[in-house]
Design an enzyme around this catalytic site. Structure first.
Site, PDB file in Angstrom:
ATOM      1  N   ARG A 109       0.830  -1.223   0.000  1.00 53.10           N
ATOM      2  CA  ARG A 109       0.000   0.000   0.000  1.00 53.10           C
ATOM      3  C   ARG A 109       0.862   1.270   0.000  1.00 53.10           C
ATOM      4  O   ARG A 109       0.554   2.259   0.670  1.00 53.10           O
ATOM      5  CB  ARG A 109      -0.953   0.032   1.211  1.00 53.10           C
ATOM      6  CG  ARG A 109      -1.892  -1.120   1.276  1.00 53.10           C
ATOM      7  CD  ARG A 109      -2.914  -1.129   0.138  1.00 53.10           C
ATOM      8  NE  ARG A 109      -3.676  -2.353   0.169  1.00 53.10           N
ATOM      9  CZ  ARG A 109      -3.337  -3.454  -0.531  1.00 53.10           C
ATOM     10  NH1 ARG A 109      -2.292  -3.441  -1.343  1.00 53.10           N
ATOM     11  NH2 ARG A 109      -4.051  -4.556  -0.431  1.00 53.10           N
ATOM     12  N   SER A 156      -9.960   0.004   4.132  1.00 56.09           N
ATOM     13  CA  SER A 156      -9.128  -0.387   5.277  1.00 56.09           C
ATOM     14  C   SER A 156      -8.499   0.857   5.891  1.00 56.09           C
ATOM     15  O   SER A 156      -7.843   1.629   5.198  1.00 56.09           O
ATOM     16  CB  SER A 156      -8.025  -1.349   4.847  1.00 56.09           C
ATOM     17  OG  SER A 156      -8.607  -2.564   4.463  1.00 56.09           O
ATOM     18  N   GLU A 205      -3.644   3.666   6.802  1.00 54.45           N
ATOM     19  CA  GLU A 205      -3.600   3.437   5.347  1.00 54.45           C
ATOM     20  C   GLU A 205      -4.386   4.552   4.658  1.00 54.45           C
ATOM     21  O   GLU A 205      -3.981   5.080   3.632  1.00 54.45           O
ATOM     22  CB  GLU A 205      -4.218   2.077   4.995  1.00 54.45           C
ATOM     23  CG  GLU A 205      -4.287   1.822   3.490  1.00 54.45           C
ATOM     24  CD  GLU A 205      -4.757   0.418   3.132  1.00 54.45           C
ATOM     25  OE1 GLU A 205      -4.427  -0.535   3.874  1.00 54.45           O
ATOM     26  OE2 GLU A 205      -5.452   0.272   2.111  1.00 54.45           O
TER      27      GLU A 205
HETATM   28  C1  LIG Z   1     -15.443  -0.212   0.372  1.00 48.21           C
HETATM   29  C2  LIG Z   1     -13.974  -0.038   0.040  1.00 48.21           C
HETATM   30  C3  LIG Z   1     -13.206  -1.159  -0.231  1.00 48.21           C
HETATM   31  C4  LIG Z   1     -11.846  -1.028  -0.523  1.00 48.21           C
HETATM   32  N1  LIG Z   1     -11.111  -2.149  -0.805  1.00 48.21           N
HETATM   33  C5  LIG Z   1      -9.806  -2.027  -1.139  1.00 48.21           C
HETATM   34  C6  LIG Z   1      -9.018  -3.175  -1.458  1.00 48.21           C
HETATM   35  O1  LIG Z   1      -9.498  -4.298  -1.478  1.00 48.21           O
HETATM   36  N2  LIG Z   1      -7.714  -2.973  -1.766  1.00 48.21           N
HETATM   37  C7  LIG Z   1      -7.137  -1.743  -1.796  1.00 48.21           C
HETATM   38  O2  LIG Z   1      -5.947  -1.624  -2.096  1.00 48.21           O
HETATM   39  N3  LIG Z   1      -7.858  -0.636  -1.475  1.00 48.21           N
HETATM   40  C8  LIG Z   1      -9.167  -0.752  -1.156  1.00 48.21           C
HETATM   41  N4  LIG Z   1      -9.888   0.373  -0.853  1.00 48.21           N
HETATM   42  C9  LIG Z   1      -9.213   1.680  -0.806  1.00 48.21           C
HETATM   43  C10 LIG Z   1      -9.222   2.469  -2.131  1.00 48.21           C
HETATM   44  O3  LIG Z   1     -10.295   2.064  -2.960  1.00 48.21           O
HETATM   45  C11 LIG Z   1      -7.900   2.348  -2.875  1.00 48.21           C
HETATM   46  O4  LIG Z   1      -6.816   2.806  -2.122  1.00 48.21           O
HETATM   47  C12 LIG Z   1      -7.927   3.132  -4.214  1.00 48.21           C
HETATM   48  O5  LIG Z   1      -6.766   2.812  -4.935  1.00 48.21           O
HETATM   49  C13 LIG Z   1      -7.998   4.651  -4.014  1.00 48.21           C
HETATM   50  O6  LIG Z   1      -8.281   5.227  -5.263  1.00 48.21           O
HETATM   51  P1  LIG Z   1      -9.051   6.611  -5.370  1.00 48.21           P
HETATM   52  O7  LIG Z   1      -9.176   6.948  -6.804  1.00 48.21           O
HETATM   53  O8  LIG Z   1     -10.311   6.563  -4.602  1.00 48.21           O
HETATM   54  O9  LIG Z   1      -8.009   7.565  -4.660  1.00 48.21           O
HETATM   55  P2  LIG Z   1      -8.300   8.688  -3.558  1.00 48.21           P
HETATM   56  O10 LIG Z   1      -8.877   8.060  -2.344  1.00 48.21           O
HETATM   57  O11 LIG Z   1      -9.040   9.813  -4.170  1.00 48.21           O
HETATM   58  O12 LIG Z   1      -6.797   9.130  -3.243  1.00 48.21           O
HETATM   59  C14 LIG Z   1      -5.918   8.228  -2.589  1.00 48.21           C
HETATM   60  C15 LIG Z   1      -4.483   8.756  -2.762  1.00 48.21           C
HETATM   61  O13 LIG Z   1      -4.114   8.644  -4.143  1.00 48.21           O
HETATM   62  C16 LIG Z   1      -3.703   9.928  -4.632  1.00 48.21           C
HETATM   63  N5  LIG Z   1      -4.104   9.998  -6.040  1.00 48.21           N
HETATM   64  C17 LIG Z   1      -5.315   9.752  -6.589  1.00 48.21           C
HETATM   65  N6  LIG Z   1      -5.266   9.923  -7.922  1.00 48.21           N
HETATM   66  C18 LIG Z   1      -4.007  10.297  -8.225  1.00 48.21           C
HETATM   67  C19 LIG Z   1      -3.318  10.650  -9.430  1.00 48.21           C
HETATM   68  N7  LIG Z   1      -3.933  10.660 -10.618  1.00 48.21           N
HETATM   69  N8  LIG Z   1      -2.006  10.998  -9.354  1.00 48.21           N
HETATM   70  C20 LIG Z   1      -1.373  11.035  -8.157  1.00 48.21           C
HETATM   71  N9  LIG Z   1      -1.960  10.712  -6.980  1.00 48.21           N
HETATM   72  C21 LIG Z   1      -3.258  10.355  -7.016  1.00 48.21           C
HETATM   73  C22 LIG Z   1      -4.424  10.930  -3.758  1.00 48.21           C
HETATM   74  O14 LIG Z   1      -3.756  12.194  -3.758  1.00 48.21           O
HETATM   75  C23 LIG Z   1      -4.353  10.234  -2.398  1.00 48.21           C
HETATM   76  O15 LIG Z   1      -3.088  10.411  -1.798  1.00 48.21           O
HETATM   77  C24 LIG Z   1     -11.251   0.256  -0.539  1.00 48.21           C
HETATM   78  C25 LIG Z   1     -12.037   1.384  -0.274  1.00 48.21           C
HETATM   79  C26 LIG Z   1     -13.379   1.243   0.019  1.00 48.21           C
HETATM   80  C27 LIG Z   1     -14.210   2.476   0.290  1.00 48.21           C
END
Ligand SMILES: Cc1cc2nc3c(=O)[nH]c(=O)nc-3n(C[C@H](O)[C@H](O)[C@H](O)COP(=O)(O)OP(=O)(O)OC[C@H]3O[C@@H](n4cnc5c(N)ncnc54)[C@H](O)[C@@H]3O)c2cc1C
Length: 315
Positions: free
Chosen positions: A180, A229, A304
């Protein structure tokens, strides 16, 4: 000059640079899964790559830039976000197939859409993305993973814009992936990734994908206001092999509630906004869980979820 007047002055300088949508004092809560947090000084949705580059090259030095995916791993604090929040839209959401079962994906493409598009082309190996409710940009930053696979296992290269507005290409080693985590510089804005799949039987891919979806439905509060998480699983050598949720459970925190913020009963490494929690309640609840786990097991859990925005000022 007040903080708001000062930032408004600075932010007005960015207006002539942008063709896309710019919104000042933009509510962030609707853009995150937790549905909490104060406004961003400015929210910019660049029209295309040139627009993004113009913003980064032309913005006043020192103006903070935060990138938002779909906010599924993000807790925006109640006092909002200083500077510019960039949200990549449609122009960055492409999914195209190349030779040798490779998939070129925009950073705003949803992981689930990439998994489904790969299935339609009978390309396997990307099913795990079906279980992650974020974007490819978020997956690159977080090294998102599920069911034994992470983005690092399928990434050939990522393309980003650096803080000078220049394009940068990073291969898997350059991304410095760990659990992560990516050590790629924090100021990079990912715009695209090239992923490696493998030819497979569509029915088999679909079966695996359905297993991913079914298992998530029964084990995670996926219809709640949550951030996924909350804490990373600690190194097994420090936790006796126990995962974060087990340590939280053993510390008696399952179902723990502060106001409208709750530790999920279903999966106790998830925090939930029951309806009208604010970011401060959710963060305090997380810190309470960390303290209790430390007292009970000696293990210091690491967040995380990314917490962004102004820290609350002491009264
Ligand atoms: C119900 C649920 C289940 C989940 N299950 C999992 C799982 O099984 N495994 C897992 O790994 N995660 C899981 N997650 C967490 C999450 O979905 C992941 O971490 C996902 O990759 C975050 O993507 P996001 O687009 O929502 O990023 P955001 O939450 O919007 O941002 C997360 C980080 O990424 C950065 N970021 C986003 N886009 C960019 C970009 N284009 N360039 C640079 N930085 C960027 C942001 O600045 C921030 O630091 C879960 C979340 C939820 C709500």
């Amino acid at each position: 000059m007040t903080r708001n007047a000062q930032s408004t002055n600075i932010l007005e300088n960015i207006l002539p640079l942008i063709e896309g949508d710019v919104q000042f004092d933009a509510p962030m809560a609707p853009l995150t899964w937790f549905r909490v947090g104060g406004p961003a000084d400015a929210l910019v949705r660049p029209r295309n790559l040139d627009d993004l580059v113009n913003l980064i090259k032309g913005k006043p030095a020192g103006l903070p830039v935060t990138v938002l995916g779909v906010g599924s791993n993000l807790l925006v604090r109640d006092d909002g976000i200083e500077g510019v929040v960039v949200r990549l839209g449609k122009a960055f959401g492409g999914i195209t197939f190349e030779e040798s079962d490779r998939v070129r994906v925009g950073a705003a493409a949803l992981d689930t859409a990439v998994a489904r598009a790969a299935l339609a082309e009978s390309i396997g190996g990307l099913e795990f993305l079906r279980g992650i409710p974020g974007t490819i940009g978020g997956a690159l930053r977080m090294n998102a993973g599920a069911y034994g696979k992470e983005i690092k296992d399928v990434l050939i290269e990522a393309t980003a814009i650096d803080s000078a507005g220049a394009p940068v290409t990073l291969n898997r080693d350059d991304m410095g992936f760990a659990y992560r985590y990516s050590s790629a510089p924090d100021d990079l804005i990912f715009v695209e990734a090239l992923l490696q799949g493998g030819a497979d039987d569509a029915a088999d891919i679909e079966k695996r994908m359905n297993e991913v979806t079914g298992s998530r439905e029964s084990s995670q509060p996926i219809r709640s206001r949550t951030g996924g998480s909350t804490f990373k699983n600690p190194d097994p050598s420090r936790s006796g092999g126990k995962r974060a949720w087990e340590l939280i459970d053993e510390a008696g925190c399952r179902g723990l509630t502060i106001g409208q913020a709750q530790v999920s009963d279903l999966h106790c490494n998830f925090l939930i906004n029951l309806g009208s929690a604010n970011a401060s309640a959710l963060e305090s609840l997380g810190e309470t869980v960390r303290r209790r786990v430390k007292e009970n097991s000696g293990v210091a859990l690491e967040w995380e979820i990314r917490r962004v925005g102004r820290e609350a000022l002491d009264e």
